[in-house]
Each structure stands twice: as C-alpha cells, then as structure tokens.
Design a protein around this motif. Sequence first.
Motif, PDB file in Angstrom:
ATOM      1  N   TRP A  57       0.846  -1.189   0.000  1.00  0.00           N
ATOM      2  CA  TRP A  57       0.000   0.000   0.000  1.00  0.00           C
ATOM      3  C   TRP A  57       0.881   1.238   0.000  1.00  0.00           C
ATOM      4  O   TRP A  57       1.787   1.375   0.838  1.00  0.00           O
ATOM      5  CB  TRP A  57      -0.902   0.032   1.228  1.00  0.00           C
ATOM      6  CG  TRP A  57      -1.865  -1.100   1.320  1.00  0.00           C
ATOM      7  CD1 TRP A  57      -3.136  -1.171   0.817  1.00  0.00           C
ATOM      8  CD2 TRP A  57      -1.643  -2.356   1.996  1.00  0.00           C
ATOM      9  NE1 TRP A  57      -3.709  -2.371   1.127  1.00  0.00           N
ATOM     10  CE2 TRP A  57      -2.826  -3.127   1.842  1.00  0.00           C
ATOM     11  CE3 TRP A  57      -0.568  -2.914   2.688  1.00  0.00           C
ATOM     12  CZ2 TRP A  57      -2.958  -4.401   2.371  1.00  0.00           C
ATOM     13  CZ3 TRP A  57      -0.686  -4.188   3.217  1.00  0.00           C
ATOM     14  CH2 TRP A  57      -1.874  -4.925   3.058  1.00  0.00           C
ATOM     15  N   THR A  59       0.574   5.302   0.472  1.00  0.00           N
ATOM     16  CA  THR A  59      -0.325   6.382   0.897  1.00  0.00           C
ATOM     17  C   THR A  59       0.431   7.701   0.844  1.00  0.00           C
ATOM     18  O   THR A  59       1.438   7.874   1.540  1.00  0.00           O
ATOM     19  CB  THR A  59      -0.870   6.148   2.311  1.00  0.00           C
ATOM     20  OG1 THR A  59      -1.541   4.890   2.360  1.00  0.00           O
ATOM     21  CG2 THR A  59      -1.856   7.243   2.692  1.00  0.00           C
ATOM     22  N   THR A 118      -4.456   6.640  -1.407  1.00  0.00           N
ATOM     23  CA  THR A 118      -3.840   5.323  -1.274  1.00  0.00           C
ATOM     24  C   THR A 118      -3.988   4.527  -2.560  1.00  0.00           C
ATOM     25  O   THR A 118      -5.032   4.574  -3.216  1.00  0.00           O
ATOM     26  CB  THR A 118      -4.475   4.536  -0.109  1.00  0.00           C
ATOM     27  OG1 THR A 118      -4.146   5.170   1.128  1.00  0.00           O
ATOM     28  CG2 THR A 118      -3.949   3.107  -0.062  1.00  0.00           C
ATOM     29  N   THR A 120      -3.072   0.462  -3.993  1.00  0.00           N
ATOM     30  CA  THR A 120      -2.695  -0.897  -3.620  1.00  0.00           C
ATOM     31  C   THR A 120      -2.029  -1.589  -4.806  1.00  0.00           C
ATOM     32  O   THR A 120      -2.548  -1.532  -5.926  1.00  0.00           O
ATOM     33  CB  THR A 120      -3.920  -1.704  -3.169  1.00  0.00           C
ATOM     34  OG1 THR A 120      -4.559  -1.018  -2.086  1.00  0.00           O
ATOM     35  CG2 THR A 120      -3.525  -3.098  -2.716  1.00  0.00           C
ATOM     36  N   GLY A 390      -0.406   6.440   5.970  1.00  0.00           N
ATOM     37  CA  GLY A 390      -0.603   4.996   5.904  1.00  0.00           C
ATOM     38  C   GLY A 390      -1.110   4.384   7.193  1.00  0.00           C
ATOM     39  O   GLY A 390      -1.018   3.170   7.382  1.00  0.00           O
ATOM     40  N   THR A 417      -8.848   8.299   3.638  1.00  0.00           N
ATOM     41  CA  THR A 417      -8.941   8.170   2.188  1.00  0.00           C
ATOM     42  C   THR A 417     -10.366   7.867   1.737  1.00  0.00           C
ATOM     43  O   THR A 417     -10.693   8.018   0.557  1.00  0.00           O
ATOM     44  CB  THR A 417      -8.007   7.055   1.686  1.00  0.00           C
ATOM     45  OG1 THR A 417      -8.315   5.835   2.391  1.00  0.00           O
ATOM     46  CG2 THR A 417      -6.558   7.410   1.925  1.00  0.00           C
ATOM     47  N   SER A 448      -7.320   4.705   5.162  1.00  0.00           N
ATOM     48  CA  SER A 448      -6.094   5.068   5.872  1.00  0.00           C
ATOM     49  C   SER A 448      -6.032   6.584   6.040  1.00  0.00           C
ATOM     50  O   SER A 448      -6.674   7.343   5.320  1.00  0.00           O
ATOM     51  CB  SER A 448      -4.863   4.563   5.125  1.00  0.00           C
ATOM     52  OG  SER A 448      -4.794   5.125   3.828  1.00  0.00           O
TER      53      SER A 448
END
Length: 503
Positions: A57, A59, A118, A120, A390, A417, A448
């Motif tokens: 992840w 962020t 964020t 992924t 994060g 987020t 996050s």
Amino acid sequence: MSLLAGIAVLAALTGVAALRPADDVQITTLELSSPRPVERSALTCPRPTASEGATTWYTAFTPPPLSPGFEQDETGSAALLPAPEHSAGSVVDDDSDEEPPAESDPVVPLEEAGAPVTVTVTDSDAPALTGTAEAGLAPGWTVQQTTRVETGNGRGLLGTACQTPDTEFWFAGASTAESRGDYVHITNPDAAATVVDIELFGPEGRIETDTAEGFTVPGGTTVPVRVSTLTDEAVGDLAVHVTARTGRIGAQIEAVDAQRGADWLTPSTAAAGGPVVLPGIPAAATGVRLVAFAPGDDDITLEVGLAGPGGTITPAGFETVALRSGELTALDLGNLTQGEASSVVLTPAGGSGSGRVVAALQVVGGEEDAAEMAFIPATSAVEERATVSGNTTSGTTLALTAPGDAAEVSVTISAGTEGGEPVTETYTVDGATTLTVTPELPDGTGGSYAITVQPGGGGPLFAARTLTMGDEDARVFTVQTLPDDQSAVEVPDARQDLSVLLD
C-alpha cells in the motif's frame, strides 16, 4: 606621479561621499530571516519485496499549512514514477549511453493538501519509485510504503516512509549472517548517472572488500546490492555507509531473516553531540538488540536510559555502552521494556567523546516460529512538524518521547482516504518519559489516514509510529520514526542597502 596619485585619492573619497546616505536617512541592516514553504520536494521509494503473494500500500499526503498565517500555494502537483531496476556492477562508465526510462503513468498522485490518497499494488515485480511535489503540495509531502507478506523468509509487515534524496547515509543493524539476506536498495532520482560507494564496518573495524566501490546507478533507476556479495565474512551485526560521488540518491536496506521475517532498515539520523534517541519500542516487544557505531576519531561512552511512561530508568546490567572509534558494538538487551512502550536514550558520558553516533534497535515481537523483527533507527527531534501516513483505523500507535524537559505537542488526525474530517488533540509529554497515544478517530473517518505532530513548546520531542496488522494469533508489525519534515526554509529578508559599501 604625485599629482596623479592625489587625483586618484580625491576621486575615491568623492565616490564614497556620493554613496554615503544623508545624515537624516536611517540605515537598517536586516539580519533576521523568515520561514517560507519549500516549493519543490523529491522522494524515492525502494522496490517492494519480490515475494509472491505480497500486497503493498502506498499512501501519499501533504499536510495543510504550518499555521494560518503561513503563506502556501493552494495548487500544485505531486506524483511518483517507476524507477526501473539496473543490474548492480562495479564498473564505472562515465560515457554511458543507456536509454532513459520510458514514460509511465504516475503513482499516487495528489490533488490537494490535507487529503490522503492510497494505491494498492499486488505485483511481485513492482518497481522502485521516484518523483517530486511542486508548489502547494511540496511542503511536508510524505509517502508511506507498507508491504504485507503472508509466507516465506520475507514474511511479516515491512514499512518505510519514502525518502528525501541525499549524498550519504549511515545504517546500523545490517548483517551477512547465514540466516540473513539483506539488500541495499539505491535509487537515483536525477537524470544524470551517479557512482555509489558502500563501506562495511563490523566489531573488528572496517571490512576490506574490492566489490563495494564504484556502483554505477543510471539516472532514474534503482540498483539492489546484496550485502553478502560485498564480503566473504559472515558478520552478525554491521554498520553500512553509503555515499554518492556526485548527485544525490535514496538508500534503504531490506533486512530479511529466515526466522524473524523482514522489514526495512532506514538510516540513522541522530545529531552529533546530543542525546541519541531511539523512540517507540512497542509494549509487546519480546526482545531488543542495540547496535551502535562511532564513525569519528574519538571513542565514546554512552549512558543508557529507558524512557517509559513513568520516567527514565537505567537498565540493570546495561548502565553504559562503550564505543570504540570505527568498531561496531552490539548489545542484546532482552525483554527490556517489560510490557511498557518505551524509548532508548543514549547520553554521552562526561569526559567521553561527543561525536556522531550511528545506532538502531532491532525489536522482536512474538515467540519462536511466530517471531518477527522491526527496526528503530536513531532519529532527529521534531522541530516544527512531522507527518506519517498509511495509518489504519485499527492497529496504529503513536509514541512521543521527551528525553529532557516536558514538551507540549498537538497531534492532528487527517481525514481518511474514504472520508472524514481532521481533528486535533493536544498532549503534554512529561520530561524523561514516553507517552503512548492510540488515536481516537472521529465518526465518518474511513480508509487510511495521516498523523501530523507539531511541538508547542518545552523540551525536544521525538516521535515514532507502530503499525500492526492481523489477528491476535498472527500479529505483524512495523515501526517508523517521525523526523522533522523540513517543509519550511529560512529566507533572508533583503533590500537595497548602500551602507555595505562603507568601511
């Protein structure tokens, strides 16, 4: 000749008189400076672990202006781009004609300050990243890289904040032991190639090697260097010095242990001469190992303190640690914290040297097959502001340490987020203690979020964040320190002042 000399002297005096202000004009020479927000920030993120089944992840976040009166642009840009991997080698090629990396889509682009974003990534071949933030998104721009690996030697939670490029980095806690597979990840954010040298230091001093100098890192690329390829010696604890001959680089160490999983080892950044603070040992830690190194010419003796919630104590049997110049020292401190979140504070003893100290803690959580490690490097104090992104809605703990006098601090939880509003709480950290804060999120905060720490007066303040994931039977964790974000620079106030021409 005498006549000519007299004329020259007269002309010089006339010129000075012409430059001299009138008697009724007040001359003010401004020596003060005022802070201004930085207009451009750069970051590098190391390549995530190549383990199959890993999830990473990213962020990104830029905090709002430092204060209401702090002028900061409302617009700007911030994004990261892939940095392709370049094979490590020791051949210096100043005339390299290697093609620049192809253009790619930006990663975690930001649109506004105060709103985290964020992304992924599940690809096992995810690249390193490098990029810049401009104008209003530059001050305090931070990107958190968190990777979870379910199985294998690199299992666990690996976390690091993407890094501001620099010319040199010091690490403590790397290893070439049989159980370890450590890599130094070097990323060049600039267009021009650079050459990087790596030095290794163990308990016997510098480790001689012919393969650690002259790594060429082309512009916009990353080079992973396995530490065990630099020496035939199996050394349990190492200090690592990474320097760029030209330009600037990012450098972080991916530490992988067959029994204790993996995490990122980031540079030690403690200031020379003062206390060396390693903040944020989690309460659940089952083992702590201190690795320290004095790179200067003087031996240094350090008094060891453990700053917990009730004050600072001297651990029995570990009252001091003696560092010989150029030789690494490691101490196994065992279950040092006894179930209380704490920080290690190393203070130069009277009469010893006061040079730079490179230090880190290897922290172990869990038992036997479920054991996992994380690293806490010595860090600098938060001067104006520090931010870590994060964070998750559960499993986030903030540690605030005041090794000297008590410190006032405000802690701001950003919007998430997936929604929410920022909220700020104020805390007092008693002198010589570590205060643990578990953020209470306002209703509506989802996804996050970021935590911003701003000292409000008192003594020096140090901070770290522990991030935990998984259930009670399979908890994994990582720790990141929060150095100052350097979002403002001192700019001298300047105006025309002819008095500087006068003697």
